[in-house]
Design a protein around this motif. Structure first.
Motif, short mmCIF file in Angstrom:
data_model
loop_
_atom_site.label_atom_id
_atom_site.label_comp_id
_atom_site.label_asym_id
_atom_site.label_seq_id
_atom_site.Cartn_x
_atom_site.Cartn_y
_atom_site.Cartn_z
N VAL A 127 0.83 -1.21 0.00
CA VAL A 127 0.00 0.00 0.00
C VAL A 127 0.86 1.26 0.00
CG1 VAL A 127 -1.70 1.33 1.32
CG2 VAL A 127 -1.94 -1.15 1.10
N GLU A 128 1.89 1.27 0.83
CA GLU A 128 2.75 2.46 0.93
C GLU A 128 3.44 2.74 -0.40
OE1 GLU A 128 6.56 4.18 3.50
OE2 GLU A 128 5.73 2.20 3.93
N ALA A 129 3.98 1.68 -1.01
CA ALA A 129 4.66 1.86 -2.29
C ALA A 129 3.70 2.32 -3.38
CB ALA A 129 5.34 0.55 -2.71
N LEU A 130 2.49 1.77 -3.38
CA LEU A 130 1.49 2.19 -4.36
C LEU A 130 1.09 3.65 -4.15
CD1 LEU A 130 -0.80 -0.96 -4.54
CD2 LEU A 130 0.46 0.05 -6.43
N LEU A 131 0.95 4.05 -2.89
CA LEU A 131 0.59 5.44 -2.58
C LEU A 131 1.68 6.39 -3.06
CD1 LEU A 131 -1.28 7.50 -1.27
CD2 LEU A 131 -0.15 7.06 0.90
N ASN A 132 2.93 6.03 -2.82
CA ASN A 132 4.04 6.87 -3.28
C ASN A 132 4.06 6.96 -4.80
OD1 ASN A 132 4.97 7.38 -0.67
ND2 ASN A 132 6.20 5.51 -0.62
N SER A 133 3.82 5.83 -5.47
CA SER A 133 3.79 5.83 -6.94
C SER A 133 2.64 6.70 -7.44
CB SER A 133 3.63 4.39 -7.46
OG SER A 133 4.73 3.60 -7.08
N TYR A 134 1.50 6.63 -6.75
CA TYR A 134 0.35 7.44 -7.14
C TYR A 134 0.67 8.94 -7.01
CZ TYR A 134 -4.15 9.81 -6.68
OH TYR A 134 -5.18 10.70 -6.81
N LYS A 135 1.32 9.31 -5.92
CA LYS A 135 1.66 10.72 -5.73
C LYS A 135 2.61 11.21 -6.82
CE LYS A 135 1.08 10.67 -0.69
NZ LYS A 135 1.77 10.80 0.62
N GLN A 136 3.61 10.37 -7.16
CA GLN A 136 4.53 10.74 -8.22
C GLN A 136 3.81 10.87 -9.55
OE1 GLN A 136 7.88 8.08 -8.27
NE2 GLN A 136 8.16 8.19 -6.08
N LEU A 137 2.85 9.97 -9.80
CA LEU A 137 2.10 10.01 -11.05
C LEU A 137 1.29 11.29 -11.16
CD1 LEU A 137 0.96 8.64 -13.62
CD2 LEU A 137 -0.76 7.57 -12.17
N VAL A 138 0.61 11.66 -10.06
CA VAL A 138 -0.19 12.88 -10.06
C VAL A 138 0.69 14.10 -10.29
CG1 VAL A 138 -1.63 14.38 -8.63
CG2 VAL A 138 -2.00 11.92 -8.62
N LEU A 139 1.84 14.15 -9.62
CA LEU A 139 2.75 15.28 -9.77
C LEU A 139 3.23 15.40 -11.22
CD1 LEU A 139 4.40 17.56 -8.51
CD2 LEU A 139 6.16 15.90 -7.95
N LYS A 140 3.63 14.26 -11.81
CA LYS A 140 4.10 14.29 -13.20
C LYS A 140 2.99 14.69 -14.15
CE LYS A 140 7.74 10.85 -12.47
NZ LYS A 140 8.21 9.47 -12.78
N TYR A 141 1.76 14.19 -13.88
CA TYR A 141 0.65 14.51 -14.77
C TYR A 141 0.32 16.00 -14.70
CZ TYR A 141 -4.12 15.05 -16.41
OH TYR A 141 -5.23 15.51 -17.04
N VAL A 142 0.27 16.55 -13.49
CA VAL A 142 -0.05 17.97 -13.34
C VAL A 142 1.01 18.83 -14.02
CG1 VAL A 142 -0.32 19.85 -11.68
CG2 VAL A 142 -1.37 17.63 -11.23
#
Length: 475
Positions: free
Chosen positions: A372-387
């Motif tokens: 879960v923690e790794a997925l959450l970190n990946s999600y945050k990075q994805l959102v940042l890159k997308y924005v």
């Protein structure tokens, strides 16, 4: 990953949230006052690593002593008191992180130089260069160790950063131990462990590694930096020192070969950077050139002016001027994705592009609670890159939408006796007024969320009625 060996007990009765709850009790008022006072005083002082470290260590020691003598912790076991000290350290250093981490310019410079050197060496280094045995070259385990080390910048507390290092070292230790069991050899020692850690560190290349290690040294409670924890931390310090002074002799290669490899790696990284810059420059230049060509072409059409020609010519000129030039359009996101996919397929090893994304092909049943923690970190990075990507492409955010309740409260006059064009014009004025109010109205940080929501709704509604009455008066 668990780290029970490194920190005594991973299931201590008093957790981080328990510590915060205790500090909220009335009897902890003196503790809270002392903690806040120390944070303010520390933040206002000029950075001095030696004095800062001593101040933090003394404060933590004094507070832990006060915990033991206070009724708030009466009857607590040693594990509970130890956990309270961990909670105190985490709270204080999280608050002081921006002030204490990489506080000196020389530390920042050292970080940049070390990161650049690892970026160059990782382009050509092989396990054989560090005399790592083939039995220890397990790609999956080495990649997992890299991932653990790369998490170090996701945390602010010294203990949490140290956990990332220990988890990395444990993966390596397990790799060596399992390999020795299979080959019926003696358990590996420091001579086998350190080269693998050096290789993993170079391949991981976590940013600000030097500052992270200094931060742990200075602000991790010294009484807890012992035993296995101290052993693994000493090894990562040795790995950093080795990498900082790495040369041809360190990698068991000829001096000419080392210099040639470094030069090639520097050219490769520089070329990638230059290519990105040139692509951006060419795109801007092509846009300017195409615009100038379009303007020139329009001038050469020699259409009659609107007051001199027919209505058909006027409409034709307007139609041509309003058409967007296909040459000036930037590539869409899908086009960029397709180009990246085609370039990726040309590589010798297609999997290399996805090594940083271990969950890409995972199924739901493959995931565990630990993921879960790794997925959450990946999600945050994805959102940042997308924005960032959306911002760079010039995509605008969605406009403020009028709620259904507000729409229902509009006067009946808008539905009767008003032309369709007037309706649209009124709606645009109202929506624009709402957007301006949302941008300009100050937010009161002391109010609750519900109060802020209600007051904002009333303000917008009042503005809508005022604009509506003005429009009706002008009619």
């Amino acid at each position: 990953m668990e780290n029970s060996d490194a920190f005594g007990s991973s299931t201590a009765p008093l957790t981080w949230h328990d510590f915060l709850e205790r500090m909220r009790q009335p009897s902890a008022a003196d503790f809270v006052k002392s903690i806040k006072s120390f944070i303010v005083t520390f933040s206002n002082n000029v950075p001095d690593p030696e004095k800062d470290s001593a101040a933090v260590q003394d404060f933590l020691a004094n507070m832990e002593g006060a915990f033991r003598a206070h009724q708030l912790f009466a009857g607590c076991s040693e594990e509970e008191l130890d956990s309270a000290g961990e909670g105190l350290e985490k709270y204080v250093m999280t608050k002081l992180y921006n002030r204490a981490f990489a506080s000196l310019p020389e530390d920042v410079k050292h970080d940049e130089q070390l990161y650049e050197k690892m970026a160059l060496v990782q382009q050509f280094i092989k396990p054989e260069n560090l005399d790592i045995k083939p039995d220890f070259q397990n790609e999956t385990a080495l990649l997992l160790a890299q991932k653990e080390l790369q998490k170090i910048n996701m945390h602010k507390a010294p203990r949490d950063k140290l956990v990332c290092i220990l988890n990395c070292c444990k993966v390596i230790n397990n790799l060596l131990l399992n390999a020795s069991i299979v080959s019926n050899e003696n358990p590996p020692g420091a001579d086998e462990f350190l080269p693998v850690l050096i290789y993993v560190t170079i391949k991981a290349n976590p940013p600000q590694l030097h500052s992270n290690l200094l931060y742990i040294q200075r602000y991790r409670r010294q009484s807890r930096l012992v035993s296995e924890t101290a052993y693994f931390f000493t090894n990562i310090l040795s790995a950093e020192s080795f990498i900082w002074n790495i040369d041809a002799k360190s990698l068991s290669v000829e001096e000419d070969e080392f210099e040639k490899s470094m030069k090639s790696a520097r050219a490769l990284l520089s070329g990638l950077s230059n290519n990105l810059d040139s692509v951006s420059y060419q795109t801007d230049q092509e846009i300017r050139d195409s615009k100038s060509e379009a303007v020139k072409a329009k001038k050469e059409r020699n259409f009659p002016l609107p007051n001199q020609g027919s209505t058909k010519n006027t409409e034709l000129i307007k139609e041509i001027d309003d058409k967007p030039d296909s040459i000036t359009s930037r590539p869409s996101v899908s086009e960029l994705e397709n180009k990246g996919a085609s370039d990726l397929l040309k590589e010798d090893e297609v999997r290399s592009g996805f090594l940083k994304y271990p969950f890409l092909y995972a199924q739901v049943g493959d995931l565990t609670i630990k993921d879960v923690e790794a997925l959450l970190n990946s999600y945050k990075q994805l959102v940042l890159k997308y924005v960032c990507l959306a911002k760079g492409l010039g995509h605008k955010g969605q406009s403020v939408q009028v709620s259904s309740t507000e729409t229902q409260e509009k006067p009946q006059e808008e539905h009767e006796g008003t032309s369709k064009e007037d309706k649209n014009e009124k709606h645009e004025v109202i929506q624009k007024s709402e957007e301006e109010l949302n941008r300009e109205s100050p937010t009161d940080t002391d109010d609750s969320e519900s109060n802020r929501g209600n007051s904002g709704h009333k303000t917008v509604k009042h503005s809508e009625e005022e604009v509506q009455s003005r429009l009706e008066s002008t009619e």
